[in-house]
Design a protein around this motif. Structure first.
Motif, PDB file in Angstrom:
ATOM      1  N   ARG A   1       6.053   5.498  62.128  1.00 59.56           N
ATOM      2  CA  ARG A   1       6.656   4.225  62.542  1.00 59.56           C
ATOM      3  C   ARG A   1       7.609   4.426  63.724  1.00 59.56           C
ATOM      4  O   ARG A   1       7.645   3.605  64.652  1.00 59.56           O
ATOM      5  N   ALA A   2       8.353   5.518  63.701  1.00 64.62           N
ATOM      6  CA  ALA A   2       9.252   5.799  64.819  1.00 64.62           C
ATOM      7  C   ALA A   2       8.459   6.050  66.098  1.00 64.62           C
ATOM      8  O   ALA A   2       8.828   5.562  67.177  1.00 64.62           O
ATOM      9  N   ALA A   3       7.362   6.783  65.988  1.00 60.26           N
ATOM     10  CA  ALA A   3       6.520   7.041  67.157  1.00 60.26           C
ATOM     11  C   ALA A   3       5.935   5.743  67.706  1.00 60.26           C
ATOM     12  O   ALA A   3       5.835   5.563  68.930  1.00 60.26           O
ATOM     13  N   ASP A   4       5.575   4.831  66.822  1.00 61.24           N
ATOM     14  CA  ASP A   4       5.047   3.533  67.261  1.00 61.24           C
ATOM     15  C   ASP A   4       6.100   2.757  68.034  1.00 61.24           C
ATOM     16  O   ASP A   4       5.796   2.127  69.070  1.00 61.24           O
ATOM     17  N   VAL A   5       7.351   2.772  67.553  1.00 60.14           N
ATOM     18  CA  VAL A   5       8.432   2.084  68.258  1.00 60.14           C
ATOM     19  C   VAL A   5       8.627   2.689  69.652  1.00 60.14           C
ATOM     20  O   VAL A   5       8.868   1.969  70.630  1.00 60.14           O
ATOM     21  N   LEU A   6       8.510   4.011  69.741  1.00 56.35           N
ATOM     22  CA  LEU A   6       8.698   4.698  71.017  1.00 56.35           C
ATOM     23  C   LEU A   6       7.472   4.607  71.919  1.00 56.35           C
ATOM     24  O   LEU A   6       7.561   4.929  73.112  1.00 56.35           O
ATOM     25  N   GLY A   7       6.335   4.200  71.354  1.00 58.62           N
ATOM     26  CA  GLY A   7       5.110   4.069  72.141  1.00 58.62           C
ATOM     27  C   GLY A   7       4.508   5.395  72.556  1.00 58.62           C
ATOM     28  O   GLY A   7       3.956   5.520  73.661  1.00 58.62           O
ATOM     29  N   ILE A   8       4.588   6.400  71.669  1.00 59.93           N
ATOM     30  CA  ILE A   8       4.049   7.724  71.988  1.00 59.93           C
ATOM     31  C   ILE A   8       2.930   8.074  71.020  1.00 59.93           C
ATOM     32  O   ILE A   8       2.896   7.589  69.892  1.00 59.93           O
ATOM     33  N   PRO A   9       1.988   8.916  71.448  1.00 56.96           N
ATOM     34  CA  PRO A   9       0.941   9.381  70.526  1.00 56.96           C
ATOM     35  C   PRO A   9       1.565  10.135  69.365  1.00 56.96           C
ATOM     36  O   PRO A   9       2.639  10.736  69.507  1.00 56.96           O
ATOM     37  N   PHE A  10       0.892  10.126  68.216  1.00 57.40           N
ATOM     38  CA  PHE A  10       1.452  10.768  67.025  1.00 57.40           C
ATOM     39  C   PHE A  10       0.344  11.425  66.223  1.00 57.40           C
ATOM     40  O   PHE A  10      -0.733  10.856  66.034  1.00 57.40           O
ATOM     41  N   TYR A  11       0.629  12.627  65.724  1.00 54.94           N
ATOM     42  CA  TYR A  11      -0.339  13.377  64.929  1.00 54.94           C
ATOM     43  C   TYR A  11       0.371  14.017  63.738  1.00 54.94           C
ATOM     44  O   TYR A  11       1.583  14.245  63.758  1.00 54.94           O
ATOM     45  N   VAL A  12      -0.395  14.325  62.719  1.00 52.91           N
ATOM     46  CA  VAL A  12       0.093  15.117  61.586  1.00 52.91           C
ATOM     47  C   VAL A  12      -0.673  16.436  61.599  1.00 52.91           C
ATOM     48  O   VAL A  12      -1.906  16.441  61.592  1.00 52.91           O
ATOM     49  N   TRP A  13       0.055  17.528  61.624  1.00 50.15           N
ATOM     50  CA  TRP A  13      -0.556  18.852  61.631  1.00 50.15           C
ATOM     51  C   TRP A  13      -0.294  19.542  60.293  1.00 50.15           C
ATOM     52  O   TRP A  13       0.832  19.544  59.799  1.00 50.15           O
ATOM     53  N   ASP A  14      -1.329  20.139  59.736  1.00 50.90           N
ATOM     54  CA  ASP A  14      -1.239  20.794  58.439  1.00 50.90           C
ATOM     55  C   ASP A  14      -0.762  22.237  58.609  1.00 50.90           C
ATOM     56  O   ASP A  14      -1.520  23.093  59.045  1.00 50.90           O
ATOM     57  N   PHE A  15       0.495  22.473  58.241  1.00 47.14           N
ATOM     58  CA  PHE A  15       1.060  23.820  58.284  1.00 47.14           C
ATOM     59  C   PHE A  15       1.409  24.310  56.882  1.00 47.14           C
ATOM     60  O   PHE A  15       2.207  25.224  56.708  1.00 47.14           O
ATOM     61  N   ALA A  16       0.806  23.702  55.868  1.00 42.50           N
ATOM     62  CA  ALA A  16       1.173  23.991  54.477  1.00 42.50           C
ATOM     63  C   ALA A  16       0.948  25.461  54.120  1.00 42.50           C
ATOM     64  O   ALA A  16       1.800  26.095  53.483  1.00 42.50           O
TER      65      ALA A  16
END
Length: 362
Positions: free
Chosen positions: A59-74
């Motif tokens: 949601r924060a990335a959407d407000v900032l208008g930037i691309p967003f990804y989730v990377w799996d580092f588990a």
């Protein structure tokens, strides 16, 4: 620059990313999935890196208008942080998992991947400042002394710092929350995470016992050698601990007892008076240094993320950082980190070196 903003889902990383965007950088947000069961890692303000946090980061990335990804580092997080944490306690040492996470996850695994993908820097919400000294990027304390995180970043190398951005270093937490509200970020009032992120209930002893099992041993009076009680594992204790020792009888002088040392092989926990915790010399290994060690250096030593500081003289002797304290510190344990700083009358003390405490002396 192309900047990869590590967005935890908290207010600090969101504002840091916003400032990187405002500075004109080409910013991409990324949230690190650090648990195979992310729903289990947050209880109110405890823990972090949950599904809830990833949604907040998005949601924060959407407000900032930037691309967003989730990377799996588990898997990497489990190996380099969680398993290291368990192994250190099993060996009778006291690790700092936040320092290890910064060192091995955010500024090793993440930074390596970022550079491989063509990014110039990784941006985080840490409270610390970067400065160029004689052409090299150096680390300083933040403006907000109460939130300063230079201690848990002190093990980063100059090369890693050259690819780091800490936009919050000159701000206070109050200012950051106010800015988040002005920017319309929903995390403006979100509570900070506390304790160890992978132990959301705060029961470190229970977590360790579950993984290490019970390893019976005894509590011994350091003065007399008398056995004072039994325990189920040295991993349930830390140097300097006073409460929860399981000793029924008080000391002869009526004063409280503290954990003085841990012997994992024999299972012995030595306890004694508070004054025996006083340490005047620290010997630490695997130093990361930014000093020309032509001789001893006047400094301030820090042994805990918040507090535990004393004026000192530090010297690199072979592969060991030897720190002689001008004032004693208590509760200093093997496995902790010691960071040494050069005092700056104008503030923002410069980090000179960091190393892992191997042993202490008086």
């Amino acid at each position: 620059m192309r900047v990869l903003a590590a967005m935890s889902g908290g207010v600090d990383s969101a504002v840091a990313a916003a400032r990187a965007v405002e500075a004109g950088h080409d910013v991409t947000g990324v949230h690190l999935a650090l648990s195979a069961k992310p729903g289990t890692l947050r209880t109110g303000s405890r823990g972090c890196c949950t599904i809830e946090d990833s949604h907040d980061a998005r949601r924060a990335a959407d407000v900032l208008g930037i691309p967003f990804y989730v990377w799996d580092f588990a898997e990497r997080f489990t190996e380099d942080v969680v398993e290291d944490f368990v192994a250190e306690y099993a060996a009778g040492r006291t690790p700092n998992p936040c320092l290890r996470c910064n060192e091995r996850i955010k500024f090793e695994a993440l930074l390596d991947k970022a550079i491989a993908l063509g990014f110039d820097a990784v941006c985080t919400g840490h409270y610390a400042r970067l400065d160029v000294v004689d052409g090299s990027v150096e680390l300083r304390r933040s403006a907000d002394e109460g939130k300063d995180q230079s201690y848990v970043l002190a093990s980063l190398t100059r090369e890693q710092l050259a690819h780091a951005m800490f936009p919050l270093g000159g701000s206070t937490k109050v200012e950051v929350r106010a800015e988040a509200a002005r920017r319309g970020l929903s995390v403006a009032a979100k509570p900070d995470s506390h304790d160890i992120c992978f132990i959301p209930d705060g029961d470190t002893q229970g977590f360790l016992t579950k993984r290490l099992g019970q390893r019976a041993g005894v509590l011994v009076d350091d003065e007399t050698g008398a056995v004072l009680g039994q325990h189920v594992g040295v991993h349930g204790f830390t140097v300097g601990q006073r409460k929860g020792l399981g000793i029924d009888a008080p000391a002869p002088d009526g004063r409280p007892r503290y954990v003085l040392s841990l012997e994992p092989v024999s299972g012995t926990v030595r306890v004694g008076a508070a004054e025996k915790l006083a340490v005047r010399e620290i010997v630490a290994v695997r130093p990361v240094s930014r000093v020309d060690w032509s001789g001893p250096v006047e400094c301030v030593a820090q042994v805990r993320a918040h507090g535990g500081t004393a004026p000192a003289i530090a010297e690199l002797v072979g592969e060991e950082l030897v720190v002689r304290l001008r004032e004693p510190l208590s509760g200093v344990a093997p496995g902790q980190a010691v960071a040494v700083y050069r005092e700056d009358p104008e503030g923002g003390d410069l980090v000179l070196a960091s190393a892992t405490i191997e042993r202490t002396g008086v």
